[in-house]
Design a protein around this motif. Structure first.
Motif, mmCIF file in Angstrom:
data_model
loop_
_atom_site.group_PDB
_atom_site.id
_atom_site.type_symbol
_atom_site.label_atom_id
_atom_site.label_comp_id
_atom_site.label_asym_id
_atom_site.label_seq_id
_atom_site.Cartn_x
_atom_site.Cartn_y
_atom_site.Cartn_z
ATOM 1 N N ASP A 38 0.854 -1.183 0.000
ATOM 2 C CA ASP A 38 0.000 0.000 0.000
ATOM 3 C C ASP A 38 0.890 1.233 0.000
ATOM 4 O O ASP A 38 1.507 1.571 1.008
ATOM 5 C CB ASP A 38 -0.916 0.019 1.225
ATOM 6 C CG ASP A 38 -1.928 1.158 1.185
ATOM 7 O OD1 ASP A 38 -1.860 2.000 0.263
ATOM 8 O OD2 ASP A 38 -2.792 1.198 2.076
ATOM 9 N N LEU A 39 0.979 1.863 -1.172
ATOM 10 C CA LEU A 39 1.773 3.075 -1.353
ATOM 11 C C LEU A 39 0.867 4.266 -1.652
ATOM 12 O O LEU A 39 1.286 5.233 -2.282
ATOM 13 C CB LEU A 39 2.771 2.869 -2.503
ATOM 14 C CG LEU A 39 3.909 1.892 -2.205
ATOM 15 C CD1 LEU A 39 4.380 1.196 -3.465
ATOM 16 C CD2 LEU A 39 5.048 2.611 -1.530
ATOM 17 N N SER A 40 -0.370 4.199 -1.186
ATOM 18 C CA SER A 40 -1.304 5.286 -1.463
ATOM 19 C C SER A 40 -0.773 6.583 -0.855
ATOM 20 O O SER A 40 -0.314 6.608 0.278
ATOM 21 C CB SER A 40 -2.701 4.960 -0.939
ATOM 22 O OG SER A 40 -2.671 4.641 0.435
ATOM 23 N N GLY A 41 -0.794 7.636 -1.676
ATOM 24 C CA GLY A 41 -0.328 8.947 -1.232
ATOM 25 C C GLY A 41 1.170 9.053 -1.043
ATOM 26 O O GLY A 41 1.665 10.064 -0.553
ATOM 27 N N ASN A 63 2.769 10.116 -5.999
ATOM 28 C CA ASN A 63 3.534 10.962 -6.916
ATOM 29 C C ASN A 63 4.773 10.200 -7.363
ATOM 30 O O ASN A 63 5.670 9.952 -6.555
ATOM 31 C CB ASN A 63 3.940 12.268 -6.236
ATOM 32 C CG ASN A 63 4.731 13.181 -7.154
ATOM 33 O OD1 ASN A 63 4.895 12.907 -8.338
ATOM 34 N ND2 ASN A 63 5.234 14.268 -6.608
ATOM 35 N N LEU A 64 4.800 9.828 -8.642
ATOM 36 C CA LEU A 64 5.950 9.132 -9.215
ATOM 37 C C LEU A 64 6.616 9.975 -10.301
ATOM 38 O O LEU A 64 7.343 9.453 -11.134
ATOM 39 C CB LEU A 64 5.526 7.777 -9.795
ATOM 40 C CG LEU A 64 5.293 6.673 -8.786
ATOM 41 C CD1 LEU A 64 3.845 6.598 -8.391
ATOM 42 C CD2 LEU A 64 5.773 5.349 -9.304
ATOM 43 N N SER A 65 6.385 11.265 -10.314
ATOM 44 C CA SER A 65 6.924 12.100 -11.384
ATOM 45 C C SER A 65 8.443 11.941 -11.473
ATOM 46 O O SER A 65 9.147 11.929 -10.469
ATOM 47 C CB SER A 65 6.542 13.569 -11.177
ATOM 48 O OG SER A 65 7.097 14.076 -9.992
ATOM 49 N N GLY A 66 8.915 11.766 -12.704
ATOM 50 C CA GLY A 66 10.338 11.625 -12.968
ATOM 51 C C GLY A 66 10.946 10.295 -12.568
ATOM 52 O O GLY A 66 12.148 10.095 -12.710
ATOM 53 N N ALA A 67 10.149 9.367 -12.073
ATOM 54 C CA ALA A 67 10.677 8.077 -11.615
ATOM 55 C C ALA A 67 11.128 7.207 -12.792
ATOM 56 O O ALA A 67 10.638 7.341 -13.907
ATOM 57 C CB ALA A 67 9.624 7.328 -10.803
ATOM 58 N N LEU A 79 -3.509 2.513 -9.943
ATOM 59 C CA LEU A 79 -2.784 3.747 -10.229
ATOM 60 C C LEU A 79 -3.754 4.917 -10.384
ATOM 61 O O LEU A 79 -3.505 5.859 -11.111
ATOM 62 C CB LEU A 79 -1.945 3.575 -11.498
ATOM 63 C CG LEU A 79 -0.904 2.454 -11.441
ATOM 64 C CD1 LEU A 79 -0.287 2.207 -12.808
ATOM 65 C CD2 LEU A 79 0.166 2.767 -10.423
ATOM 66 N N THR A 80 -4.860 4.870 -9.661
ATOM 67 C CA THR A 80 -5.856 5.921 -9.722
ATOM 68 C C THR A 80 -5.254 7.245 -9.261
ATOM 69 O O THR A 80 -4.645 7.310 -8.188
ATOM 70 C CB THR A 80 -7.066 5.577 -8.821
ATOM 71 O OG1 THR A 80 -7.591 4.317 -9.221
ATOM 72 C CG2 THR A 80 -8.153 6.627 -8.920
ATOM 73 N N ALA A 81 -5.410 8.272 -10.093
ATOM 74 C CA ALA A 81 -4.957 9.637 -9.779
ATOM 75 C C ALA A 81 -3.465 9.723 -9.470
ATOM 76 O O ALA A 81 -3.017 10.604 -8.735
ATOM 77 C CB ALA A 81 -5.784 10.222 -8.638
ATOM 78 N N VAL A 82 -2.666 8.819 -10.028
ATOM 79 C CA VAL A 82 -1.218 8.825 -9.814
ATOM 80 C C VAL A 82 -0.560 9.835 -10.753
ATOM 81 O O VAL A 82 -0.941 9.972 -11.909
ATOM 82 C CB VAL A 82 -0.630 7.414 -10.048
ATOM 83 C CG1 VAL A 82 0.877 7.433 -10.076
ATOM 84 C CG2 VAL A 82 -1.116 6.465 -8.985
ATOM 85 N N ASN A 83 0.456 10.527 -10.232
ATOM 86 C CA ASN A 83 1.232 11.449 -11.052
ATOM 87 C C ASN A 83 2.388 10.672 -11.668
ATOM 88 O O ASN A 83 3.339 10.312 -10.973
ATOM 89 C CB ASN A 83 1.753 12.609 -10.189
ATOM 90 C CG ASN A 83 2.530 13.621 -11.008
ATOM 91 O OD1 ASN A 83 2.778 13.434 -12.191
ATOM 92 N ND2 ASN A 83 2.931 14.704 -10.363
ATOM 93 N N ALA A 102 -5.035 9.005 -13.855
ATOM 94 C CA ALA A 102 -3.572 9.096 -13.788
ATOM 95 C C ALA A 102 -3.076 10.140 -14.781
ATOM 96 O O ALA A 102 -3.612 10.290 -15.870
ATOM 97 C CB ALA A 102 -2.940 7.742 -14.090
ATOM 98 N N ASN A 103 -2.030 10.873 -14.401
ATOM 99 C CA ASN A 103 -1.423 11.877 -15.267
ATOM 100 C C ASN A 103 -0.156 11.286 -15.877
ATOM 101 O O ASN A 103 0.833 11.094 -15.176
ATOM 102 C CB ASN A 103 -1.101 13.138 -14.473
ATOM 103 C CG ASN A 103 -0.524 14.242 -15.343
ATOM 104 O OD1 ASN A 103 -0.256 14.038 -16.523
ATOM 105 N ND2 ASN A 103 -0.341 15.407 -14.757
ATOM 106 N N LEU A 104 -0.209 10.996 -17.183
ATOM 107 C CA LEU A 104 0.924 10.408 -17.895
ATOM 108 C C LEU A 104 1.573 11.397 -18.862
ATOM 109 O O LEU A 104 2.331 11.010 -19.747
ATOM 110 C CB LEU A 104 0.462 9.163 -18.671
ATOM 111 C CG LEU A 104 0.209 7.954 -17.798
ATOM 112 C CD1 LEU A 104 -1.122 7.326 -18.079
ATOM 113 C CD2 LEU A 104 1.321 6.949 -17.960
ATOM 114 N N GLU A 105 1.293 12.671 -18.687
ATOM 115 C CA GLU A 105 1.835 13.695 -19.577
ATOM 116 C C GLU A 105 3.362 13.656 -19.570
ATOM 117 O O GLU A 105 3.995 13.772 -18.517
ATOM 118 C CB GLU A 105 1.353 15.083 -19.130
ATOM 119 C CG GLU A 105 1.597 16.172 -20.140
ATOM 120 C CD GLU A 105 0.743 16.031 -21.392
ATOM 121 O OE1 GLU A 105 1.250 16.333 -22.479
ATOM 122 O OE2 GLU A 105 -0.427 15.617 -21.278
ATOM 123 N N GLY A 106 3.940 13.435 -20.739
ATOM 124 C CA GLY A 106 5.392 13.412 -20.867
ATOM 125 C C GLY A 106 6.055 12.114 -20.444
ATOM 126 O O GLY A 106 7.286 12.016 -20.452
#
Length: 136
Positions: A38-41, A63-67, A79-83, A102-106
């Protein structure tokens, strides 16, 4: 809610762990087993998750941006609402994952003509419409 910024958890077995709202930014989770965790939030910004197992994990609102998610397995993950902005998804397996909101922009993937690094998407998901970048 623990602060594990920059932690070296390479190959760690965190199967089913409760990591709600933990800060794992810049952490090394290369090859880690996070199946059912459970990695929610959680904050996984710029984390290195190459070849990690996140099958069935709950990443709701994380938030996984740039991962780096190269060769990561996210089969059946939430992955609901994951960055996922600007992540590396080369060869990732997202079969059966829930990407609602989920935001997959870029996010970057290899073109399907690169079999070794082809990303697997949930049935009916359109990565191009989601803003995913296809690289040579």
């Amino acid at each position: 809610g623990a602060n594990l910024t920059g932690a070296d958890l390479q190959g760690a077995n965190l199967d089913g762990a409760n990591l709600t709202a933990v800060n794992l930014s810049d952490a090394n989770l290369d090859g880690a087993n996070l199946q059912g965790a459970d990695l929610s939030g959680a904050n996984l910004r710029w984390a290195y998750l190459s070849d990690a197992n996140l099958d069935g994990a709950n990443l709701d609102g994380a938030n996984l941006s740039g991962a780096n998610l190269r060769w990561v397995s996210l089969t059946g993950a939430n992955l609901t609402a994951v960055n996922l902005t600007a992540v590396n998804l080369y060869g990732a397996d997202l079969d059966g994952a829930n990407l609602d909101g989920a935001n997959l922009e870029g996010a970057r993937v290899k073109k399907p003509s690169t079999p070794f690094l082809t990303t697997t998407w949930p049935e009916g998901f359109d990565p191009a419409a989601a803003g995913v970048i296809f690289e040579n």
